[in-house]
Design an enzyme around this catalytic site. Structure first.
Site, PDB file in Angstrom:
ATOM      1  N   GLY A  16       0.825  -1.209   0.000  1.00 35.96           N
ATOM      2  CA  GLY A  16       0.000   0.000   0.000  1.00 35.96           C
ATOM      3  C   GLY A  16       0.854   1.251   0.000  1.00 35.96           C
ATOM      4  O   GLY A  16       0.457   2.293   0.541  1.00 35.96           O
ATOM      5  N   ARG A  41      -3.052  -1.933  -5.256  1.00 34.99           N
ATOM      6  CA  ARG A  41      -4.030  -2.475  -6.207  1.00 34.99           C
ATOM      7  C   ARG A  41      -4.073  -1.691  -7.505  1.00 34.99           C
ATOM      8  O   ARG A  41      -4.443  -2.217  -8.536  1.00 34.99           O
ATOM      9  CB  ARG A  41      -5.428  -2.473  -5.566  1.00 34.99           C
ATOM     10  CG  ARG A  41      -5.618  -3.564  -4.543  1.00 34.99           C
ATOM     11  CD  ARG A  41      -7.009  -3.530  -3.946  1.00 34.99           C
ATOM     12  NE  ARG A  41      -7.157  -2.460  -2.977  1.00 34.99           N
ATOM     13  CZ  ARG A  41      -8.282  -2.151  -2.342  1.00 34.99           C
ATOM     14  NH1 ARG A  41      -9.386  -2.818  -2.598  1.00 34.99           N
ATOM     15  NH2 ARG A  41      -8.334  -1.178  -1.461  1.00 34.99           N
ATOM     16  N   SER A 106     -22.416  -6.941   6.426  1.00 36.09           N
ATOM     17  CA  SER A 106     -22.622  -8.201   5.697  1.00 36.09           C
ATOM     18  C   SER A 106     -21.358  -9.045   5.835  1.00 36.09           C
ATOM     19  O   SER A 106     -20.285  -8.515   6.148  1.00 36.09           O
ATOM     20  CB  SER A 106     -22.906  -7.916   4.222  1.00 36.09           C
ATOM     21  OG  SER A 106     -21.711  -7.477   3.589  1.00 36.09           O
ATOM     22  N   TYR A 148      -6.372   0.302  18.810  1.00 36.61           N
ATOM     23  CA  TYR A 148      -7.473  -0.611  19.154  1.00 36.61           C
ATOM     24  C   TYR A 148      -7.128  -2.072  18.872  1.00 36.61           C
ATOM     25  O   TYR A 148      -7.973  -2.955  19.066  1.00 36.61           O
ATOM     26  CB  TYR A 148      -8.794  -0.179  18.498  1.00 36.61           C
ATOM     27  CG  TYR A 148      -8.785   0.021  17.000  1.00 36.61           C
ATOM     28  CD1 TYR A 148      -8.596  -1.035  16.128  1.00 36.61           C
ATOM     29  CD2 TYR A 148      -9.024   1.285  16.465  1.00 36.61           C
ATOM     30  CE1 TYR A 148      -8.616  -0.853  14.758  1.00 36.61           C
ATOM     31  CE2 TYR A 148      -9.042   1.486  15.105  1.00 36.61           C
ATOM     32  CZ  TYR A 148      -8.841   0.407  14.244  1.00 36.61           C
ATOM     33  OH  TYR A 148      -8.871   0.605  12.892  1.00 36.61           O
ATOM     34  N   GLY A 190      -2.008   6.592  16.409  1.00 39.37           N
ATOM     35  CA  GLY A 190      -3.275   7.272  16.627  1.00 39.37           C
ATOM     36  C   GLY A 190      -3.661   7.935  15.309  1.00 39.37           C
ATOM     37  O   GLY A 190      -3.253   7.484  14.245  1.00 39.37           O
TER      38      GLY A 190
HETATM   39  C1  HXC Z   1     -20.786  -0.927   4.912  1.00 42.16           C
HETATM   40  C2  HXC Z   1     -19.426  -1.584   3.185  1.00 42.16           C
HETATM   41  C3  HXC Z   1     -18.810  -0.301   3.145  1.00 42.16           C
HETATM   42  C4  HXC Z   1     -19.282   0.674   4.074  1.00 42.16           C
HETATM   43  C5  HXC Z   1     -17.918  -1.534   1.609  1.00 42.16           C
HETATM   44  N1  HXC Z   1     -18.827  -2.290   2.221  1.00 42.16           N
HETATM   45  N2  HXC Z   1     -17.876  -0.299   2.153  1.00 42.16           N
HETATM   46  N3  HXC Z   1     -20.404  -1.897   4.060  1.00 42.16           N
HETATM   47  N4  HXC Z   1     -20.252   0.328   4.947  1.00 42.16           N
HETATM   48  N5  HXC Z   1     -18.761   1.914   4.112  1.00 42.16           N
HETATM   49  C6  HXC Z   1     -19.193  -3.675   1.879  1.00 42.16           C
HETATM   50  C7  HXC Z   1     -19.812  -3.756   0.515  1.00 42.16           C
HETATM   51  O1  HXC Z   1     -21.196  -3.442   0.574  1.00 42.16           O
HETATM   52  C8  HXC Z   1     -19.566  -5.213   0.144  1.00 42.16           C
HETATM   53  O2  HXC Z   1     -20.462  -6.082   0.790  1.00 42.16           O
HETATM   54  C9  HXC Z   1     -18.195  -5.469   0.764  1.00 42.16           C
HETATM   55  O3  HXC Z   1     -18.011  -4.483   1.788  1.00 42.16           O
HETATM   56  C10 HXC Z   1     -17.072  -5.326  -0.231  1.00 42.16           C
HETATM   57  O4  HXC Z   1     -17.172  -4.027  -0.818  1.00 42.16           O
HETATM   58  P1  HXC Z   1     -16.264  -3.557  -2.021  1.00 42.16           P
HETATM   59  O5  HXC Z   1     -16.536  -2.126  -2.263  1.00 42.16           O
HETATM   60  O6  HXC Z   1     -16.423  -4.552  -3.144  1.00 42.16           O
HETATM   61  O7  HXC Z   1     -14.828  -3.783  -1.414  1.00 42.16           O
HETATM   62  P2  HXC Z   1     -13.472  -3.303  -1.970  1.00 42.16           P
HETATM   63  O8  HXC Z   1     -13.564  -2.551  -3.253  1.00 42.16           O
HETATM   64  O9  HXC Z   1     -12.600  -4.470  -1.921  1.00 42.16           O
HETATM   65  O10 HXC Z   1     -13.045  -2.217  -0.877  1.00 42.16           O
HETATM   66  C11 HXC Z   1     -12.413  -2.556   0.306  1.00 42.16           C
HETATM   67  C12 HXC Z   1     -12.806  -1.592   1.394  1.00 42.16           C
HETATM   68  C13 HXC Z   1     -12.506  -0.153   1.011  1.00 42.16           C
HETATM   69  C14 HXC Z   1     -12.041  -1.988   2.663  1.00 42.16           C
HETATM   70  C15 HXC Z   1     -14.282  -1.759   1.645  1.00 42.16           C
HETATM   71  O11 HXC Z   1     -12.864   0.733   2.068  1.00 42.16           O
HETATM   72  C16 HXC Z   1     -11.090   0.094   0.638  1.00 42.16           C
HETATM   73  O12 HXC Z   1     -10.668  -0.264  -0.455  1.00 42.16           O
HETATM   74  N6  HXC Z   1     -10.303   0.738   1.507  1.00 42.16           N
HETATM   75  C17 HXC Z   1      -8.834   0.926   1.275  1.00 42.16           C
HETATM   76  C18 HXC Z   1      -8.319   2.197   1.857  1.00 42.16           C
HETATM   77  C19 HXC Z   1      -8.672   2.372   3.290  1.00 42.16           C
HETATM   78  O13 HXC Z   1      -9.687   1.926   3.796  1.00 42.16           O
HETATM   79  N7  HXC Z   1      -7.790   3.054   4.037  1.00 42.16           N
HETATM   80  C20 HXC Z   1      -8.025   3.348   5.439  1.00 42.16           C
HETATM   81  C21 HXC Z   1      -7.296   2.436   6.300  1.00 42.16           C
HETATM   82  S1  HXC Z   1      -7.279   3.108   7.922  1.00 42.16           S
HETATM   83  P3  HXC Z   1     -21.814  -6.655   0.075  1.00 42.16           P
HETATM   84  O14 HXC Z   1     -22.373  -7.582   1.096  1.00 42.16           O
HETATM   85  O15 HXC Z   1     -22.680  -5.456  -0.159  1.00 42.16           O
HETATM   86  O16 HXC Z   1     -21.358  -7.309  -1.184  1.00 42.16           O
HETATM   87  C22 HXC Z   1      -6.950   1.880   8.980  1.00 42.16           C
HETATM   88  C23 HXC Z   1      -6.682   2.166  10.422  1.00 42.16           C
HETATM   89  C24 HXC Z   1      -7.219   3.448  10.859  1.00 42.16           C
HETATM   90  O17 HXC Z   1      -6.924   0.777   8.637  1.00 42.16           O
HETATM   91  C25 HXC Z   1      -6.822   3.807  12.271  1.00 42.16           C
HETATM   92  C26 HXC Z   1      -7.306   5.185  12.604  1.00 42.16           C
HETATM   93  C27 HXC Z   1      -6.707   5.775  13.814  1.00 42.16           C
END
Ligand code: HXC
Length: 281
Positions: A16, A41, A106, A148, A190
């Site tokens: 990443g 990706r 889900s 966490y 954090g």
């Molecule tokens: C509910 C959700 C959702 C949401 C996706 N889904 N987003 N459900 N609320 N906001 C569900 C979808 O409906 C689907 O289920 C399933 O998850 C897969 O969704 P996709 O969109 O196909 O997944 P994908 O494209 O693979 O995306 C992965 C992801 C996305 C994790 C959902 O957020 C992502 O790509 N994130 C990468 C970057 C990221 O998140 N960075 C932050 C990391 S911060 P169904 O059942 O409908 O098919 C971190 C620590 C933070 O990790 C600490 C803070 C202090």
């Protein structure tokens, strides 16, 4: 803070690494002499980051498109990387997360986060470790978890489960592979603002202000601060640190934990009432 050749010619893979904290860390290891491999990706994001890095550190960055949820893709990437020589260090930075009420998740939503954060991290870590062991050479792994990972957290249950798993992976392998010259540590940041996390986890100004106010120094982290801690843990000079998880959060998680910490909200009059013997400075 560090000698400019601290990581000279160390070969470091950051998952990443095309954006966010992974990108900031990539720049820092390049500044200290490392050769960098980043995977992610999206080719366009990786290409843009490599172009940026090449302008400052020509020819020091390689990229691989790889979805770490796919174990075969991870193996293919590691094979390709090792064609050019072994890695010295791995940074498990790739993550996914979103805010949700857990009863509304889900199965696919749960898997979407855990398959990146836990399974993907395990695939890359085990793949590097196997190679380091086969070659009888050491290696260093640094994983980015979250505070966490110790406490759990409401509304990010899949991420909390997965980060706790990465902490367990770190501590397990630190012991199992410790006599092979391989060491594993983690950092638990954090809040460090990034586009990916902020859009998903702090979507409004009000949430951002509430959060900032919870942190003892009343500010968020700066990427350079996290990068320097990561560099310290990657460097050979910290080789006796093994299986450790280091928080870097301005004391945020302790603020939530200490039993009487809520008393910062008391007024002077309320203090007078509860402690008439107090000596006011
Ligand atoms: C509910 C959700 C959702 C949401 C996706 N889904 N987003 N459900 N609320 N906001 C569900 C979808 O409906 C689907 O289920 C399933 O998850 C897969 O969704 P996709 O969109 O196909 O997944 P994908 O494209 O693979 O995306 C992965 C992801 C996305 C994790 C959902 O957020 C992502 O790509 N994130 C990468 C970057 C990221 O998140 N960075 C932050 C990391 S911060 P169904 O059942 O409908 O098919 C971190 C620590 C933070 O990790 C600490 C803070 C202090």
């Amino acid at each position: 803070m560090f000698r400019s050749d601290l990581l000279q010619d160390k070969r470091v893979l950051i998952t990443g690494g095309g954006s966010g904290l992974g990108k900031s860390l990539g720049r820092r290891v390049l500044e200290l002499g490392a050769r960098l491999v980043i995977c992610g990706r999206r080719a366009d994001k990786l290409d843009a980051t490599r172009a940026e890095f090449d302008a400052e550190f020509p020819g020091r960055t390689a990229t691989h498109v790889c979805d770490i949820r796919d174990s075969e893709a991870v193996e293919a990437m590691l094979e390709a990387i090792w064609q050019d020589g072994p890695l010295d260090a791995l940074v498990n930075n790739a993550a996914g997360n979103f805010l949700a009420k857990s009863e509304e998740l889900s199965p696919r939503a749960f898997d979407a986060v855990t398959s990146i954060v836990l399974n993907g991290t395990a695939y890359v870590t085990l793949g590097c470790g196997r190679r380091w062991i086969a070659e009888a050479r050491g290696g260093t792994v640094l994983s980015i978890v979250a505070t966490y990972a110790w406490t759990g957290s409401a509304y990010v249950t899949p991420s909390a489960c997965a980060k706790a798993g990465v902490r367990a992976l770190t501590q397990s392998l630190a012991v199992e592979w410790g006599d092979r010259g391989i060491r594993l540590n983690a950092v638990a940041p954090g809040p460090f603002p990034t586009e990916g996390a902020w859009d998903r986890l702090v979507p409004t100004q009000e949430l951002e202000d509430t959060w900032r106010n919870r942190i003892p120094p009343k500010r968020f982290g700066e990427h350079g601060e996290l990068a320097d801690l990561a560099v310290f843990l990657l460097a050979d000079q910290s080789s006796y640190v093994n299986g450790e998880v280091v928080a870097i959060d301005g004391g945020e998680w302790l603020k939530g934990a200490g039993q009487f910490n809520f008393m910062e909200a008391l007024t002077e009059d309320q203090w007078d009432a509860i402690n008439p013997k107090r000596k006011k400075g």
